[in-house]
Design an enzyme around this catalytic site. Structure first.
Site, short mmCIF file in Angstrom:
data_model
loop_
_atom_site.label_atom_id
_atom_site.label_comp_id
_atom_site.label_asym_id
_atom_site.label_seq_id
_atom_site.Cartn_x
_atom_site.Cartn_y
_atom_site.Cartn_z
N HIS A 54 0.76 -1.07 0.13
CA HIS A 54 0.16 -0.35 0.07
C HIS A 54 1.07 1.45 -0.07
O HIS A 54 1.94 1.39 0.55
CB HIS A 54 -0.37 0.01 1.07
N GLU A 87 -1.95 -7.44 7.21
CA GLU A 87 -0.55 -7.30 7.90
C GLU A 87 -0.39 -8.02 8.60
O GLU A 87 -1.64 -8.60 9.42
CB GLU A 87 -0.49 -6.25 7.89
#
Ligand code: NAG
Ligand code: NAG
Ligand code: NAG
Length: 349
Positions: free
Chosen positions: A104, A208
């Site tokens: 990202h 994550e």
């Protein structure tokens, strides 16, 4: 390629349904020599994927002779022909898939870590939802993060138009806001064939590594649906975050086990040869470990291509172990030390 998926499905079903059939599992290997990123001589910290045609190495492939007009073709077209050729080979127990794994763009949690310094971030600020001006729980992209994602969008437009790349045929994303937003900006209004249009699927296990940081806690399914209506959820996606635990963190073994699970799912369910994954630095590092790729850290907004060979192997899959979540140390006030000597929170007052 329906046939090979069927084969995988039958073998998977057989190994669970009948006690006497031999156990099988999928083993992954990175096909080296295609991209600069898997070469130990390439320095990840200075490597620029947009300046280097995604790291695609200019070379010939064994299949070039059967390309209709190899003089008029781009490197990406000949690579696509090579991957096609490999996947058409009679030995259907192996498959080749090119992954594009994107980190990202910069999120408010990244900016805050830079602002406070890693020790104060890890040991104090990251456990809060934000401060009085900024929220970093399930962080959104900063302005810079949006710019980074838009640059990748421009890069894809160039690759499709000028380099004749085979763009992703399937899109997956982590459920965290920064990845969903990055994926949406990255693949906005590209010239894609209708059957491969951007229809991303959210997978829990692409999130994550789960730390005590609030940026690793995801929002509810309802919130995600409201903000990203064009995204679909994998089946069984939980309404509320099933993983995040206050002041605890996920051991690396657990993260690698779920990375393996997500890769196994993709290979057993999809026949596509080009797959996009929008995820995080820590999670992409874990996916690379599972696939046997060398360590290659990505800065925010960077993307790495990885050509993977999946083999069905007879035998028992190597055992995976998972451990209990570990308690995470914190400080009651932010430490003032900025260097990494206190990343373990040993310098709390
Ligand atoms: C599995 O893949 C690794 C490379 O990632 C390779 O070294 C190993 O020999 C393979 N194992 C089997 C049983 O094919
Ligand atoms: C990477 O290369 C592009 C040109 O393709 C350039 O615009 C960009 O600034 C470079 N990025 C970095 C971090 O140097
Ligand atoms: C909150 O944190 C951000 C760092 O992301 C910082 O820029 C801002 O100044 C902080 N706000 C206050 C009131 O300290």
């Amino acid at each position: 390629m329906i046939a090979s998926s069927l084969l995988y499905g039958l073998l998977a079903a057989a190994s669970t349904a009948t006690a006497y059939s031999p156990a099988k599992y999928t083993n992954y290997t990175v096909v080296k020599g295609i991209f600069q990123q898997d070469d130990d001589a390439t320095n990840p910290s200075t490597f620029n994927f947009t300046a280097s045609n995604f790291g695609l190495i200019p070379r010939s492939y064994p299949s070039d002779d059967s390309y209709p007009d190899s003089k008029q073709s781009t490197q990406w077209q000949r690579l696509a022909h090579y991957i096609d050729t490999l996947n058409k080979k009679t030995k259907r127990k192996e498959r080749y898939t090119l992954f594009f794994m994107g980190r990202h763009g910069e999120g408010y949690h990244n900016a805050a870590e830079t602002y406070f310094g890693t020790p104060a971030w890890n040991c104090y600020w990251s456990e809060l939802d934000g401060n009085s001006t900024v929220t970093w729980a399930d962080a959104h992209l900063t302005e810079q993060g949006v710019v980074q994602a838009k640059r990748v969008n421009t890069f894809w437009k160039h690759l499709i138009k000028d380099e004749k790349i085979s763009p992703p045929e399937k899109y997956y994303s982590s459920p965290l806001y920064r990845c969903l937003d990055t994926a949406r900006l990255t693949f906005a209004d590209l010239d894609l064939p209708h059957k491969n249009r951007f229809q991303p699927i959210i997978k829990e296990n692409l999130r994550e590594g789960v730390s005590a940081h609030t940026c690793d806690r995801r929002s509810s399914k309802t919130y995600i649906k409201k903000n990203f209506p064009e995204f679909k959820f994998e089946s069984g996606f939980a309404k509320e975050d099933p993983y995040w635990q206050e002041l605890h963190s996920e051991p690396r073994a657990n993260q690698d086990a779920r990375s393996k699970e997500v890769i196994d799912e993709i290979f057993s369910q999809d026949d596509e040869s080009y797959i996009s994954i929008s995820s995080h630095s820590g999670e992409i590092a874990s996916l690379l470990r599972v696939l046997g790729h060398r360590v290659f850290s990505l800065s925010t907004g960077s993307v790495i291509p990885v050509l993977v060979k999946a083999d069905l192997v007879i035998g028992d899959a190597p055992a995976t172990t998972t451990l209990p979540y570990a308690a995470q140390k914190t400080c009651t006030a932010p430490p003032t030390i900025r260097d990494s000597s206190c990343n373990d929170c040993s310098c709390c007052l």
